[in-house]
Design a protein around this motif. Structure first.
Motif, mmCIF file in Angstrom:
data_model
loop_
_atom_site.group_PDB
_atom_site.id
_atom_site.type_symbol
_atom_site.label_atom_id
_atom_site.label_comp_id
_atom_site.label_asym_id
_atom_site.label_seq_id
_atom_site.Cartn_x
_atom_site.Cartn_y
_atom_site.Cartn_z
ATOM 1 N N ALA A 2 2.516 -1.960 -7.382
ATOM 2 C CA ALA A 2 2.375 -1.494 -6.001
ATOM 3 C C ALA A 2 0.909 -1.462 -5.591
ATOM 4 O O ALA A 2 0.045 -1.052 -6.369
ATOM 5 C CB ALA A 2 2.988 -0.101 -5.840
ATOM 6 N N SER A 3 0.648 -1.914 -4.367
ATOM 7 C CA SER A 3 -0.702 -1.847 -3.821
ATOM 8 C C SER A 3 -0.979 -0.432 -3.337
ATOM 9 O O SER A 3 -0.126 0.211 -2.732
ATOM 10 C CB SER A 3 -0.840 -2.839 -2.659
ATOM 11 N N ASN A 4 -2.191 0.041 -3.615
ATOM 12 C CA ASN A 4 -2.560 1.400 -3.215
ATOM 13 C C ASN A 4 -3.983 1.371 -2.665
ATOM 14 O O ASN A 4 -4.922 1.823 -3.298
ATOM 15 C CB ASN A 4 -2.442 2.354 -4.407
ATOM 16 N N GLN B 70 -1.358 -0.223 -8.520
ATOM 17 C CA GLN B 70 -0.660 0.611 -9.493
ATOM 18 C C GLN B 70 0.316 -0.248 -10.291
ATOM 19 O O GLN B 70 1.186 -0.901 -9.722
ATOM 20 C CB GLN B 70 0.120 1.731 -8.806
ATOM 21 N N LEU C 288 -3.734 2.508 -12.987
ATOM 22 C CA LEU C 288 -4.505 2.090 -11.813
ATOM 23 C C LEU C 288 -5.526 1.040 -12.229
ATOM 24 O O LEU C 288 -6.341 1.279 -13.123
ATOM 25 C CB LEU C 288 -5.215 3.289 -11.185
ATOM 26 N N ARG D 143 3.192 -4.981 -0.246
ATOM 27 C CA ARG D 143 2.699 -3.925 -1.142
ATOM 28 C C ARG D 143 3.417 -3.877 -2.480
ATOM 29 O O ARG D 143 3.027 -3.081 -3.344
ATOM 30 C CB ARG D 143 2.830 -2.557 -0.456
ATOM 31 N N TYR D 144 4.466 -4.712 -2.676
ATOM 32 C CA TYR D 144 5.260 -4.575 -3.894
ATOM 33 C C TYR D 144 5.554 -5.912 -4.580
ATOM 34 O O TYR D 144 5.865 -6.918 -3.930
ATOM 35 C CB TYR D 144 6.590 -3.887 -3.599
#
Length: 240
Positions: free
Chosen positions: A157-159, A164, A174, A197-198
């Motif tokens: 996942a983009s954070n 992540q 991270l 984002r995924y």
């Protein structure tokens, strides 16, 4: 030594491959082709270890090209690496047992990783070099590089400015990588981009709905982005 050919109707893409191949001592780029039909004739008379092939070409597609070669070559089948500017062909490519999928524009490091995978793991008549059975990927975390086994990753996942990496552990890892980079290095291991984002591991999908995906070890659904719905349709039409 890996003997390879490259097929792409874009002369600039072939020029980049020639430049990259010249940097690797154990790679021998035998020939390049703008016509897949000419490449078929060449393969009928020559034994090659690796074929880099674009998907969208005149006469026949790269996917059809791979299928034809597999039918005609008998037991001596080269490894195939797809090179494409589009990610929607990844599922079909890996269903054809390709070795890797390079998204254009790709850098030298990604090119080298794809060929190193063939050299290490072996393919068809290629004898693999000595190597651990499970090779980890190195990811950046600030000023250091961490090694992680891609088969342990459930989803990515983009954070914001970090990514992540989720495994069965409670706390995600991270790392300071981009989603584009993570997508390119994880695609060969069965990962698919389903949202900006995924990135998900196909092996850990429980259920695909019209607008979301349920993953193992995750109670909340992962949304499906509009631009990725064609990829999801192809994924759900195959056994998971």
């Amino acid at each position: 030594m890996l003997n390879l050919i490259a097929i792409d109707d874009n002369a600039s893409a072939l020029s980049t491959i020639e430049k990259y191949a010249a940097k690797v001592a154990w790679v021998n780029l035998i020939a390049t082709f703008t016509s897949p039909l000419a490449a078929l004739d060449f393969l009928g008379e020559n034994t090659i270890d690796v074929v880099l092939v674009d998907v969208q070409m005149q006469d026949i597609s790269g996917l059809d090209f791979i299928h034809i070669v597999k039918q005609k070559q008998g037991t001596t089948i080269p490894a195939f690496i797809i090179i494409s500017a589009f990610n929607q062909y990844a599922i079909q490519g890996f269903d054809l047992n390709i070795s890797d999928y390079l998204l254009k524009p790709f850098g030298f490091d990604r090119f080298l990783t794809a060929l190193e995978k063939v050299r290490v793991n072996g393919h068809a008549g290629i004898t693999p070099v000595s190597s651990p059975s499970n090779i980890g990927l190195f990811v950046r975390q600030n000023s250091k590089h961490l090694q992680i086994n891609p088969t342990t990753i459930l989803w990515v996942a983009s954070n914001g400015h970090t990514v992540q990496i989720h495994t069965r552990l409670d706390t995600p890892l991270l790392v300071t990588e981009t989603m584009t980079h993570m997508e390119s290095v994880l695609q060969p291991y069965g990962f698919h981009r389903v949202h900006k984002r995924y990135l998900v591991n196909r092996s850990h999908i429980k259920e695909i709905n019209s607008s979301s995906i349920m993953m193992e070890y995750r109670p909340e659904p992962i949304p499906i982005g509009k631009t990725y719905r064609s990829v999801i349709r192809q994924m759900s039409s195959n056994s998971i």
